[in-house]
Motif scaffolding. Structure first.
Motif, short mmCIF file in Angstrom:
data_model
loop_
_atom_site.label_atom_id
_atom_site.label_comp_id
_atom_site.label_asym_id
_atom_site.label_seq_id
_atom_site.Cartn_x
_atom_site.Cartn_y
_atom_site.Cartn_z
N LEU A 15 37.24 30.29 40.16
CA LEU A 15 37.67 31.67 40.38
C LEU A 15 37.07 32.18 41.69
O LEU A 15 35.86 32.11 41.89
CB LEU A 15 37.18 32.56 39.24
N GLN A 16 37.91 32.70 42.57
CA GLN A 16 37.43 33.18 43.86
C GLN A 16 37.67 34.66 44.08
O GLN A 16 37.16 35.23 45.04
CB GLN A 16 38.09 32.38 44.98
N GLY A 17 38.45 35.30 43.20
CA GLY A 17 38.69 36.73 43.36
C GLY A 17 39.73 37.22 42.38
O GLY A 17 40.46 36.44 41.77
N ILE A 18 39.79 38.56 42.21
CA ILE A 18 40.78 39.18 41.34
C ILE A 18 41.19 40.52 41.94
O ILE A 18 40.36 41.25 42.52
CB ILE A 18 40.24 39.36 39.91
N SER A 19 42.47 40.84 41.85
CA SER A 19 42.97 42.09 42.42
C SER A 19 42.52 43.27 41.57
O SER A 19 42.18 43.13 40.39
CB SER A 19 44.49 42.06 42.51
N HIS A 20 42.55 44.47 42.17
CA HIS A 20 42.10 45.67 41.46
C HIS A 20 43.06 46.06 40.34
O HIS A 20 42.65 46.75 39.39
CB HIS A 20 41.95 46.82 42.45
N ASP A 21 44.34 45.63 40.44
CA ASP A 21 45.26 45.93 39.35
C ASP A 21 45.24 44.86 38.27
O ASP A 21 45.93 44.97 37.25
CB ASP A 21 46.69 46.12 39.88
N GLY A 22 44.44 43.82 38.48
CA GLY A 22 44.27 42.78 37.48
C GLY A 22 45.43 41.81 37.37
O GLY A 22 45.44 40.95 36.48
N LYS A 23 46.39 41.89 38.27
CA LYS A 23 47.59 41.08 38.15
C LYS A 23 47.53 39.76 38.91
O LYS A 23 48.36 38.88 38.68
CB LYS A 23 48.81 41.87 38.63
N THR A 24 46.54 39.63 39.81
CA THR A 24 46.49 38.44 40.67
C THR A 24 45.10 37.85 40.73
O THR A 24 44.11 38.58 40.96
CB THR A 24 46.95 38.78 42.10
N LEU A 25 45.02 36.56 40.53
CA LEU A 25 43.77 35.83 40.70
C LEU A 25 43.82 35.06 42.02
O LEU A 25 44.89 34.64 42.46
CB LEU A 25 43.56 34.82 39.57
N ASP A 34 49.74 34.60 40.00
CA ASP A 34 50.19 35.70 39.15
C ASP A 34 49.64 35.47 37.73
O ASP A 34 49.91 34.43 37.12
CB ASP A 34 51.72 35.76 39.13
N VAL A 35 48.88 36.41 37.23
CA VAL A 35 48.20 36.24 35.94
C VAL A 35 49.18 35.97 34.82
O VAL A 35 48.94 35.10 33.95
CB VAL A 35 47.33 37.49 35.62
N ASP A 36 50.31 36.65 34.82
CA ASP A 36 51.26 36.53 33.71
C ASP A 36 52.15 35.29 33.83
O ASP A 36 52.33 34.55 32.86
CB ASP A 36 52.13 37.78 33.63
N THR A 37 52.70 35.05 35.01
CA THR A 37 53.66 33.96 35.17
C THR A 37 53.03 32.65 35.66
O THR A 37 53.66 31.60 35.59
CB THR A 37 54.75 34.36 36.17
N LYS A 38 51.81 32.75 36.18
CA LYS A 38 51.10 31.63 36.79
C LYS A 38 51.79 31.11 38.06
O LYS A 38 51.47 30.02 38.55
CB LYS A 38 50.88 30.48 35.80
N GLU A 39 52.71 31.90 38.59
CA GLU A 39 53.36 31.55 39.85
C GLU A 39 52.31 31.61 40.97
O GLU A 39 51.47 32.50 41.02
CB GLU A 39 54.49 32.53 40.15
N GLU A 40 52.38 30.63 41.88
CA GLU A 40 51.37 30.50 42.93
C GLU A 40 51.93 30.78 44.32
O GLU A 40 53.08 30.42 44.62
CB GLU A 40 50.77 29.09 42.93
#
Length: 657
Positions: A194-204, A226-232
């Protein structure tokens, strides 16, 4: 009446690190680490401070090590890692009181974590064996029937870790606070971080290298996931080391640190910016010819870590820069304007920025100050000291104040360094001088507290320490200049520093000169005693003596040798030319060899070769081995052995100087 620094002063010194601001910006956390003489280990505890009143409260106790404290988004909880024994787990503590609660009981512990902005779950990484669920208990090894370790890669061991676990990878998971249920997020047979997370929690921001054999792969691509879809979305896939991503408050920009492979591991660190709207990436510090980051060496701070970069709410940035013996806080704009934000002549080894960018919490050290927590007004330069854990030590101890020196080299470089008078200096007297050489070589001596230097000064020695070519904190051409030329210009830089000291300080007794250093500094000690008789005693530590064997026995040998010597086993003539062992017959200086038995970085066979060769030649040489110790003995080693190491060094110099 004050005392002088002793070996045992290590137990008095307290390391104050890792300041973390609360979301309300009215309180903060930090870690205090001490060596525990009774248990012969280290205790790191969590402290809380109210910034307005300065009121301090110790939040954790016991024989344990706390790390990575992080506030929940609403500030009501604090998460941190606790290490007891071999494994570390994730714990939660209510910020208004109560006992810490264990959140995970994972078989291989927790490597790292990030709060989800919702505050109801925490992302984490843990090591998992292939074929097992993330919460399964792994089969226990039967010690009566140990298994053979089948080596099929070159990257199969690591200093401080030993043989690397096979068929095991770091995976990302998420733990729900309410149920403590851990759910795997990744399961592919590659290590993820894990290197970071967005403030809206939607992106790692996730780092993962999807190759089966990384022996010759020196990159870990960063992806936006994308947290939900795992799209990169690929963030960066270049050779080099990148990570520790931070989203701007509006989530438009992502800042991260890294260095490419242009000069291999001698490449300057930089700050990169990715614009999620334009999809453009820029190297913000490209025109900045000093490295971003803290490259200072020392022996006082324990597990000090700092953010690679921090944003303000106005989309400006702060980061550390190593520059000419300082580690300073710098400010930058997205347009590329870069300015120093903290003073010269000190080491900022931890920081936290207030959202408006006008104020910071900083942990700061200098050569006569072990380090404390400060509240710093960036706009006015005013600072308030918030902690005084080392006040008693400072009040009762006589220290030597290093004097900065600068001198030119024959080929146009300028070298910086420091010289210390003996702590009991009396004008008109003559004193021996000890030259210290740092490791790396791509680190730097800095304006920071160094117990070992102060100990030598307390023993009645002058101390000279400089940053020869190869040291960080200077231009890219300077740090790169050592590669392929170990024992050349770097050796001349050190000897020129000695000549400068002798010419400018009449208290030095030229007949009583000593030399010591570890790792690269150990190599240089070995090299120097094979090329000059000016030193009357030397101590080499965790050293390299033979590049040919180092190539195969070090955990990094097969690539580090190529990177640094610009030669491999197809050019053994060059490797042997730069090997101190080749010049053993020239050694006339009494040499003490110190080495850790579990050093996988510079394995102990390097010391064994040198010792046996010199002993067989009838040279004045001694050899001391440290059990249960790795390459970092002098900094993070077993406390009793750290004290013994210092006793060996000072004892050798007392005997011969």
């Amino acid at each position: 009446m004050t005392n002088f620094v002793t070996k045992e002063s290590l137990f008095e010194l307290q390391s104050i690190t890792n300041p973390v601001l609360a979301p309300n910006e009215q309180e903060a956390l930090f870690i205090r680490t001490q060596m525990n003489e009774k248990e012969n280990n280290y205790n790191a505890h969590l402290f809380h401070i109210e910034l307005a009143s300065g009121h301090l409260t110790q939040w954790t106790f016991g024989n344990e090590r706390i790390s990575s404290p992080a506030w929940s988004p609403n500030g009501k909880l604090v998460a941190f890692l606790v290490k007891r024994g071999e494994k570390q787990q994730l714990y939660l503590l209510n910020s208004r009181g109560g006992e810490a609660q264990e959140l995970t009981t994972l078989p291989n512990g927790v490597n790292s974590f990030l709060w989800s902005p919702c505050g109801e779950k925490i992302w984490l990484t843990t090591s998992v064996k292939e074929g097992l669920a993330i919460t399964d208990e792994e089969e226990k090894e039967d010690k009566k029937f140990p298994k053979a370790y089948v080596v099929d890669k070159m990257k199969y061991k690591a200093d401080s870790l030993g043989l690397l676990p096979q068929n095991r990878h770091a995976q990302i998971a998420v733990v729900e606070l309410s149920s403590k249920e851990v759910t795997a997020y990744t399961d592919a047979p590659y290590s993820h971080s894990l290197q970071g997370i967005s403030h809206d929690g939607k992106t790692l921001v996730v780092a993962v290298n999807r190759v089966d054999n990384t022996d010759d792969v020196f990159r870990t691509p960063l992806y936006l996931v994308d947290v939900d879809t795992k799209e990169e979305i690929m963030l960066i896939e270049e050779d080099g080391y990148y990570g520790d991503a931070a989203f701007s408050f509006d989530d438009r920009y992502i800042a991260f640190g890294g260095s490419d492979q242009t000069f291999k591991n001698a490449t300057h660190g930089h700050v990169y910016i990715y614009d999620t709207q334009s999809k453009n990436r820029q190297k913000l510090t490209e025109m900045f010819d000093v490295p971003v980051g803290d490259y200072a060496v020392g022996d006082t701070q324990q597990a000090a870590s700092a953010p690679t970069v921090m944003w303000t709410e106005n989309n400006d940035l702060y980061f550390q820069v190593s520059t000419e013996g300082d580690v300073r806080l710098y400010y930058a704009t997205l347009e590329g304007a870069i300015y120093p934000a903290s003073p010269e002549n000190e080491h900022v080894y931890g920081y936290a920025i207030f959202k408006n960018g006008n104020r910071a919490l900083m942990t700061v050290s200098n050569p006569t100050f072990p380090g404390e927590l400060f509240d710093f007004d960036i706009t006015t330069g005013e600072r308030k000291q918030l902690t005084t854990f080392n006040a008693e030590f400072l009040a009762n101890t006589t220290l030597s104040t290093p004097e900065a020196i600068v001198y030119p080299t024959k080929d146009g470089f300028t070298v910086h360094g420091w010289i210390m008078k003996p702590a009991n200096y009396i004008a008109g007297e003559k004193y021996p001088l000890i030259v210290e050489v740092h490791g790396g070589p791509h680190t730097l001596y800095a304006n920071t507290f160094f117990h070992e230097m102060q100990l030598l000064a307390a023993q009645g020695y002058g101390v000279l320490y400089v940053n020869p070519r190869g040291s960080h904190g200077y231009s890219q051409s300077f740090v790169d200049a050592v590669r392929g030329d170990y024992g050349g210009g770097d050796y001349e830089d050190i000897m020129a520093g000695l000549d400068y000291a002798l010419a400018n300080y009449d208290w030095i007794d030229e007949a009583r000169l000593g030399l010591t250093g570890g790792s690269y500094g150990g190599f240089m000690t070995n090299w120097a005693v094979g090329h000059t008789t000016r030193f009357k005693a030397a101590v080499t530590q965790r050293s390299i003596s033979n590049w040919i064997s180092f190539n195969g026995v070090s955990d990094i040998g097969y690539y580090f040798t190529e990177w640094q010597m610009l030669a491999d086993m197809n050019n053994v003539e060059k490797l042997w030319h730069h090997s101190p062992l080749k010049y053993a017959a020239n050694v006339e200086t009494p040499l003490l060899i110190l080495h850790s038995e579990r050093d996988f970085r510079c394995p102990i066979e390097q010391a064994e070769q040198l010792y046996i060769t010199l002993k067989r030649m009838g040279k004045e040489v001694a050899f001391v081995r440290f059990p249960e110790s790795d390459h970092n003995l002098s900094r993070t080693g077993i406390p009793s052995l750290r004290v013994e190491r210092l006793a060996q060094i000072t004892g050798w110099f007392i005997k011969y100087l």
